[in-house]
Design a protein around this motif. Structure first.
Motif, PDB file in Angstrom:
ATOM      1  N   GLN A   1      10.969   1.312   2.645  1.00  0.00           N
ATOM      2  CA  GLN A   1      10.209   0.489   3.675  1.00  0.00           C
ATOM      3  C   GLN A   1      10.201  -0.876   2.821  1.00  0.00           C
ATOM      4  O   GLN A   1      10.374  -2.029   3.361  1.00  0.00           O
ATOM      5  N   VAL A   2       9.942  -0.806   1.242  1.00  0.00           N
ATOM      6  CA  VAL A   2      10.092  -2.171   0.445  1.00  0.00           C
ATOM      7  C   VAL A   2      11.360  -2.601   0.494  1.00  0.00           C
ATOM      8  O   VAL A   2      11.470  -3.986   0.883  1.00  0.00           O
ATOM      9  N   ALA A   3      12.198  -1.952   0.467  1.00  0.00           N
ATOM     10  CA  ALA A   3      13.948  -2.450   0.716  1.00  0.00           C
ATOM     11  C   ALA A   3      14.132  -3.201   2.149  1.00  0.00           C
ATOM     12  O   ALA A   3      14.579  -4.241   2.056  1.00  0.00           O
ATOM     13  N   ALA A   4      13.654  -2.566   3.068  1.00  0.00           N
ATOM     14  CA  ALA A   4      13.497  -3.119   4.270  1.00  0.00           C
ATOM     15  C   ALA A   4      12.750  -4.502   4.505  1.00  0.00           C
ATOM     16  O   ALA A   4      13.226  -5.517   5.173  1.00  0.00           O
TER      17      ALA A   4
ATOM     18  N   ALA B   1      11.001 -12.472  11.304  1.00  0.00           N
ATOM     19  CA  ALA B   1      11.425 -11.977   9.899  1.00  0.00           C
ATOM     20  C   ALA B   1      10.224 -11.499   9.402  1.00  0.00           C
ATOM     21  O   ALA B   1      10.132 -10.538   8.456  1.00  0.00           O
ATOM     22  N   LEU B   2       9.208 -12.533   9.305  1.00  0.00           N
ATOM     23  CA  LEU B   2       7.851 -12.504   8.693  1.00  0.00           C
ATOM     24  C   LEU B   2       7.224 -11.221   9.215  1.00  0.00           C
ATOM     25  O   LEU B   2       6.649 -10.500   8.379  1.00  0.00           O
ATOM     26  N   ASP B   3       6.959 -11.075  10.339  1.00  0.00           N
ATOM     27  CA  ASP B   3       6.352 -10.129  11.159  1.00  0.00           C
ATOM     28  C   ASP B   3       7.067  -8.550  10.448  1.00  0.00           C
ATOM     29  O   ASP B   3       6.378  -7.907  10.424  1.00  0.00           O
ATOM     30  N   ARG B   4       8.587  -8.612  10.603  1.00  0.00           N
ATOM     31  CA  ARG B   4       9.021  -7.603  10.306  1.00  0.00           C
ATOM     32  C   ARG B   4       8.875  -7.050   8.870  1.00  0.00           C
ATOM     33  O   ARG B   4       8.519  -5.752   8.713  1.00  0.00           O
ATOM     34  N   ALA B   5       8.903  -7.949   8.121  1.00  0.00           N
ATOM     35  CA  ALA B   5       8.441  -7.681   6.611  1.00  0.00           C
ATOM     36  C   ALA B   5       7.514  -7.194   6.334  1.00  0.00           C
ATOM     37  O   ALA B   5       6.858  -6.210   5.600  1.00  0.00           O
ATOM     38  N   GLY B   6       6.246  -7.586   7.076  1.00  0.00           N
ATOM     39  CA  GLY B   6       4.792  -7.218   7.025  1.00  0.00           C
ATOM     40  C   GLY B   6       4.776  -5.905   7.636  1.00  0.00           C
ATOM     41  O   GLY B   6       3.782  -5.005   6.994  1.00  0.00           O
ATOM     42  N   ARG B   7       5.212  -5.434   8.677  1.00  0.00           N
ATOM     43  CA  ARG B   7       5.077  -4.253   9.211  1.00  0.00           C
ATOM     44  C   ARG B   7       5.847  -3.100   8.074  1.00  0.00           C
ATOM     45  O   ARG B   7       5.370  -2.269   7.988  1.00  0.00           O
ATOM     46  N   HIS B   8       7.024  -3.646   7.459  1.00  0.00           N
ATOM     47  CA  HIS B   8       7.631  -2.270   6.679  1.00  0.00           C
ATOM     48  C   HIS B   8       6.664  -2.386   5.300  1.00  0.00           C
ATOM     49  O   HIS B   8       6.429  -1.225   4.866  1.00  0.00           O
ATOM     50  N   LEU B   9       5.908  -3.563   4.873  1.00  0.00           N
ATOM     51  CA  LEU B   9       5.133  -3.353   4.069  1.00  0.00           C
ATOM     52  C   LEU B   9       4.016  -2.584   4.132  1.00  0.00           C
ATOM     53  O   LEU B   9       3.344  -1.810   3.367  1.00  0.00           O
ATOM     54  N   GLY B  10       3.391  -2.691   5.397  1.00  0.00           N
ATOM     55  CA  GLY B  10       2.326  -1.983   5.958  1.00  0.00           C
ATOM     56  C   GLY B  10       2.452  -0.280   5.812  1.00  0.00           C
ATOM     57  O   GLY B  10       1.737   0.384   5.355  1.00  0.00           O
ATOM     58  N   VAL B  11       3.738  -0.041   6.269  1.00  0.00           N
ATOM     59  CA  VAL B  11       3.998   1.255   6.007  1.00  0.00           C
ATOM     60  C   VAL B  11       4.156   2.062   4.736  1.00  0.00           C
ATOM     61  O   VAL B  11       3.571   2.929   4.112  1.00  0.00           O
ATOM     62  N   ALA B  12       4.973   0.988   3.600  1.00  0.00           N
ATOM     63  CA  ALA B  12       4.757   1.388   2.476  1.00  0.00           C
ATOM     64  C   ALA B  12       3.375   1.339   1.643  1.00  0.00           C
ATOM     65  O   ALA B  12       3.232   2.361   1.038  1.00  0.00           O
ATOM     66  N   PHE B  13       2.790   0.508   2.254  1.00  0.00           N
ATOM     67  CA  PHE B  13       1.329   0.596   1.525  1.00  0.00           C
ATOM     68  C   PHE B  13       0.626   1.745   1.947  1.00  0.00           C
ATOM     69  O   PHE B  13      -0.240   2.604   1.071  1.00  0.00           O
ATOM     70  N   GLN B  14       0.722   2.087   3.257  1.00  0.00           N
ATOM     71  CA  GLN B  14       0.042   3.353   3.536  1.00  0.00           C
ATOM     72  C   GLN B  14       0.413   4.709   3.023  1.00  0.00           C
ATOM     73  O   GLN B  14      -0.310   5.439   2.577  1.00  0.00           O
ATOM     74  N   VAL B  15       1.820   4.767   2.814  1.00  0.00           N
ATOM     75  CA  VAL B  15       2.446   5.956   2.313  1.00  0.00           C
ATOM     76  C   VAL B  15       1.964   5.925   0.788  1.00  0.00           C
ATOM     77  O   VAL B  15       1.805   7.115   0.197  1.00  0.00           O
ATOM     78  N   VAL B  16       1.825   4.735  -0.091  1.00  0.00           N
ATOM     79  CA  VAL B  16       1.341   4.998  -1.340  1.00  0.00           C
ATOM     80  C   VAL B  16       0.112   5.240  -1.487  1.00  0.00           C
ATOM     81  O   VAL B  16      -0.461   5.901  -2.420  1.00  0.00           O
ATOM     82  N   ASP B  17      -0.851   4.619  -0.522  1.00  0.00           N
ATOM     83  CA  ASP B  17      -2.219   5.003  -0.352  1.00  0.00           C
ATOM     84  C   ASP B  17      -2.256   6.607  -0.374  1.00  0.00           C
ATOM     85  O   ASP B  17      -3.410   7.285  -0.742  1.00  0.00           O
ATOM     86  N   ASP B  18      -1.625   7.040   0.498  1.00  0.00           N
ATOM     87  CA  ASP B  18      -1.634   8.703   0.908  1.00  0.00           C
ATOM     88  C   ASP B  18      -1.320   9.220  -0.684  1.00  0.00           C
ATOM     89  O   ASP B  18      -1.863  10.209  -0.929  1.00  0.00           O
ATOM     90  N   VAL B  19      -0.163   8.942  -1.298  1.00  0.00           N
ATOM     91  CA  VAL B  19       0.118   9.510  -2.627  1.00  0.00           C
ATOM     92  C   VAL B  19      -1.021   9.429  -3.573  1.00  0.00           C
ATOM     93  O   VAL B  19      -1.476  10.418  -4.214  1.00  0.00           O
ATOM     94  N   LEU B  20      -1.664   8.193  -3.774  1.00  0.00           N
ATOM     95  CA  LEU B  20      -2.891   8.125  -4.362  1.00  0.00           C
ATOM     96  C   LEU B  20      -4.096   8.773  -4.093  1.00  0.00           C
ATOM     97  O   LEU B  20      -4.875   9.239  -4.830  1.00  0.00           O
TER      98      LEU B  20
END
Length: 344
Positions: free
Chosen positions: A311-314, A219-238
């Motif tokens: 991704q955050v919700a996931a 579960a922690l691995d899944r949460a971190g992977r979703h966070l990573g996608v969200a983080f990368q997408v936000v980085d792209d917006v910025l």
């Protein structure tokens, strides 16, 4: 909204607590390497300048090391149980940045010259290799069978990271339009590997060293992977629309470098007329400011922010469904929100 803001406001304290706990062990690990390589590692963390002159840098926010510490706490173990995991992932992250900067030709990071620019390409590659070796050694030194389990977990994450990096490099050669263009789903898979794998590994490694159940680790691995996608997408917006005084990046920088980022790919996937104009503009290498306006008009910015929210919700769903200590889950959620909501 107030609850989300309060949760996010905990993150700086959580990060500071974890950095203070991990720093002595991280310094000790770097000290095991060759002195010259250790100097370059210290430079990459902001601890010193060229020549080893001490500096006051912190080496970044320390999100990955905090995830490792909180992973151990989520398993019901004391925070110190996650320190070797935190050291290992921080070393791997630094190794990946040294090599990424070389591959991307980036000359500055955190306001000063990158390691390859300061010391040379060959030395920077070697310093990255040394950091990787130290990370594996740090986990291998843990008592059996936990040490072997931790090394296997890190090895799998590294394989995903390398595949994600390979895809990212290959994306650059693909066209902006037509059947061979990069689609948003391919980008998600790349981001999960390049960014999410190590974030998921960080939390999962801490849990493994803390004696967590396989379900909690997964579960922690899944949460971190979703966070990573969200983080990368936000980085792209910025990278396209962020304030340069806050992000440290030039306005429209990612468009100027013709990077295939999620907002642009989502815009190109849109049926809006602006999407077709954007494709033509990108193919001929037109004005980045005009490209940013077209990407927003085609819905790219909104699609990226919606993707980050999904991704955050996931990630939060993965944390909610696992047998984890409530206090650690609260702190993990604060990191998720903090990492994704930065400066938007």
């Amino acid at each position: 909204m107030r609850e989300a803001t309060a949760t996010r406001s905990r993150a700086p304290q959580v990060l500071a607590r974890c950095r203070a706990l991990v720093r002595p062990a991280l310094v000790e690990a770097v000290g095991r390497s060759h002195p010259w390589l250790g100097e370059m590692a210290g430079y990459s963390f902001g601890w010193c300048g060229v020549g080893g002159v001490p500096a006051a840098g912190s080496g970044g926010k320390g999100v990955r090391q905090a995830l490792a510490v909180l992973g151990a706490e989520a398993a019901g173990a004391p925070a110190r149980a996650g320190v070797p995991a935190a050291v290992a992932v921080e070393l791997v992250h630094a190794f990946s940045l040294l090599h990424d900067d070389i591959m991307d030709g980036d000359t500055a990071r955190r306001g000063r010259a990158t390691v390859w620019k300061a010391y040379g390409t060959g030395p920077a590659v070697l310093a990255g290799d040394a950091l990787f070796a130290l990370a594996v050694e740090t986990l291998a030194l843990q008592p059996p069978p936990v040490g072997a389990d931790a090394v296997r977990l890190l090895s799998g994450a590294l394989g995903d990271l390398v595949r994600g990096q390979a895809d990212d490099l290959l994306f650059a050669a693909r066209p902006w339009s037509g059947p061979e263009r990069v689609r948003p789903d391919a980008y998600r898979a790349m981001a999960e590997g390049k960014t999410g794998a190590l974030l998921g590994c960080a939390a999962a490694l801490g849990a493994v060293l803390g004696g967590a159940s396989p379900a909690a680790v997964a579960a922690l691995d899944r949460a971190g992977r979703h966070l990573g996608v969200a983080f990368q997408v936000v980085d792209d917006v910025l990278g396209i629309w962020g304030d340069p005084s806050v992000t440290g990046k030039p306005v429209h920088g990612d468009l100027r470098e013709r990077k295939k980022t999620f907002p642009v790919l989502a815009a190109l996937d849109s049926p809006a007329p602006a999407a077709r104009r954007l494709a033509v503009l990108l193919e001929r290498g037109g004005d980045p400011g005009e490209a940013a306006a077209l990407a927003e008009a085609a819905g790219g910015r909104a699609a990226a922010l919606a993707e980050a929210d999904r991704q955050v919700a996931a990630a939060e769903s993965a944390l909610a469904d696992a047998p984890l200590a409530a206090g650690a889950v609260r702190d993990l959620r604060s990191l998720v929100d903090f990492a994704v909501r930065r400066d938007l």
